[in-house]
Design a protein around this motif. Structure first.
Motif, PDB file in Angstrom:
ATOM      1  N   GLN A  17       0.805  -1.217   0.000  1.00 64.31           N
ATOM      2  CA  GLN A  17       0.000   0.000   0.000  1.00 64.31           C
ATOM      3  C   GLN A  17       0.845   1.277   0.000  1.00 64.31           C
ATOM      4  O   GLN A  17       0.575   2.221   0.750  1.00 64.31           O
ATOM      5  CB  GLN A  17      -0.972  -0.004   1.200  1.00 64.31           C
ATOM      6  CG  GLN A  17      -2.073  -1.035   1.101  1.00 64.31           C
ATOM      7  CD  GLN A  17      -3.088  -0.643   0.046  1.00 64.31           C
ATOM      8  OE1 GLN A  17      -3.937   0.209   0.263  1.00 64.31           O
ATOM      9  NE2 GLN A  17      -3.010  -1.264  -1.123  1.00 64.31           N
ATOM     10  N   GLU A  62      -3.124   8.491   8.562  1.00 64.74           N
ATOM     11  CA  GLU A  62      -4.225   7.676   9.085  1.00 64.74           C
ATOM     12  C   GLU A  62      -3.744   6.277   9.448  1.00 64.74           C
ATOM     13  O   GLU A  62      -2.988   5.662   8.692  1.00 64.74           O
ATOM     14  CB  GLU A  62      -5.334   7.531   8.037  1.00 64.74           C
ATOM     15  CG  GLU A  62      -6.306   8.652   8.017  1.00 64.74           C
ATOM     16  CD  GLU A  62      -7.455   8.366   7.060  1.00 64.74           C
ATOM     17  OE1 GLU A  62      -8.004   7.241   7.065  1.00 64.74           O
ATOM     18  OE2 GLU A  62      -7.785   9.287   6.302  1.00 64.74           O
ATOM     19  N   GLU A  63      -4.213   5.795  10.584  1.00 67.27           N
ATOM     20  CA  GLU A  63      -3.902   4.423  10.964  1.00 67.27           C
ATOM     21  C   GLU A  63      -4.977   3.502  10.412  1.00 67.27           C
ATOM     22  O   GLU A  63      -6.154   3.822  10.480  1.00 67.27           O
ATOM     23  CB  GLU A  63      -3.810   4.313  12.485  1.00 67.27           C
ATOM     24  CG  GLU A  63      -2.600   5.042  13.031  1.00 67.27           C
ATOM     25  CD  GLU A  63      -2.386   4.768  14.498  1.00 67.27           C
ATOM     26  OE1 GLU A  63      -2.771   3.676  14.973  1.00 67.27           O
ATOM     27  OE2 GLU A  63      -1.845   5.653  15.171  1.00 67.27           O
ATOM     28  N   ASP A  64      -4.565   2.395   9.856  1.00 67.23           N
ATOM     29  CA  ASP A  64      -5.461   1.384   9.294  1.00 67.23           C
ATOM     30  C   ASP A  64      -6.429   1.957   8.249  1.00 67.23           C
ATOM     31  O   ASP A  64      -7.639   1.782   8.354  1.00 67.23           O
ATOM     32  CB  ASP A  64      -6.225   0.682  10.427  1.00 67.23           C
ATOM     33  CG  ASP A  64      -6.792  -0.651   9.964  1.00 67.23           C
ATOM     34  OD1 ASP A  64      -6.201  -1.271   9.053  1.00 67.23           O
ATOM     35  OD2 ASP A  64      -7.835  -1.063  10.504  1.00 67.23           O
ATOM     36  N   ARG A  67      -7.903  -0.168   2.093  1.00 69.34           N
ATOM     37  CA  ARG A  67      -6.984  -0.574   1.023  1.00 69.34           C
ATOM     38  C   ARG A  67      -7.478  -0.016  -0.301  1.00 69.34           C
ATOM     39  O   ARG A  67      -8.668   0.062  -0.554  1.00 69.34           O
ATOM     40  CB  ARG A  67      -6.890  -2.103   0.942  1.00 69.34           C
ATOM     41  CG  ARG A  67      -6.150  -2.700   2.133  1.00 69.34           C
ATOM     42  CD  ARG A  67      -5.924  -4.195   1.963  1.00 69.34           C
ATOM     43  NE  ARG A  67      -5.072  -4.509   0.822  1.00 69.34           N
ATOM     44  CZ  ARG A  67      -3.745  -4.451   0.812  1.00 69.34           C
ATOM     45  NH1 ARG A  67      -3.085  -4.082   1.886  1.00 69.34           N
ATOM     46  NH2 ARG A  67      -3.059  -4.780  -0.269  1.00 69.34           N
TER      47      ARG A  67
END
Length: 109
Positions: A17, A62-64, A67
């Motif tokens: 990613q 940003e966390e998580d 996708r």
């Protein structure tokens, strides 16, 4: 950014990613794909011509994030790339100077 600084290599990893750009001044920028998609520079994504210079660098932190995938990247002249995203969107031209400014390392606190 020095106007003479240009990419010497661009690598995409949908698995990791990230889009990585190596620059001619030996800096390497790593862009989370979700942050790049949120910061698409096209007029539709920016919300009109009056907002063309408004970006959201915090999107890279940003966390998580969700996708997202890149299907294709094309160079546009000597100043930009055009990304075709997994959702089919492809009207944004990411200029070198904008990408360098958006480098997540420039926006960490």
């Amino acid at each position: 950014m020095d106007e003479n600084v240009t990419p010497t290599g661009i690598e995409v990893s949908n698995k990791d990613q990230v889009l990585e750009i190596a620059w001619s001044d030996n800096v390497v920028s790593r862009y989370p794909l979700h942050g790049l998609r949120v910061n698409c520079p096209c007029v539709m994504c920016r919300g009109g011509h009056g907002n063309m210079g408004d970006f959201e660098p915090e999107a890279f932190l940003e966390e998580d994030p969700p996708r997202i995938e890149i299907r294709n990247i094309e160079q546009v002249g000597n100043h930009a790339i055009k990304i075709t995203w997994g959702d089919g969107h492809n009207s944004g031209m990411y200029q070198w100077k904008t990408l360098r400014w958006l480098d997540p390392e420039n926006h960490k606190q």
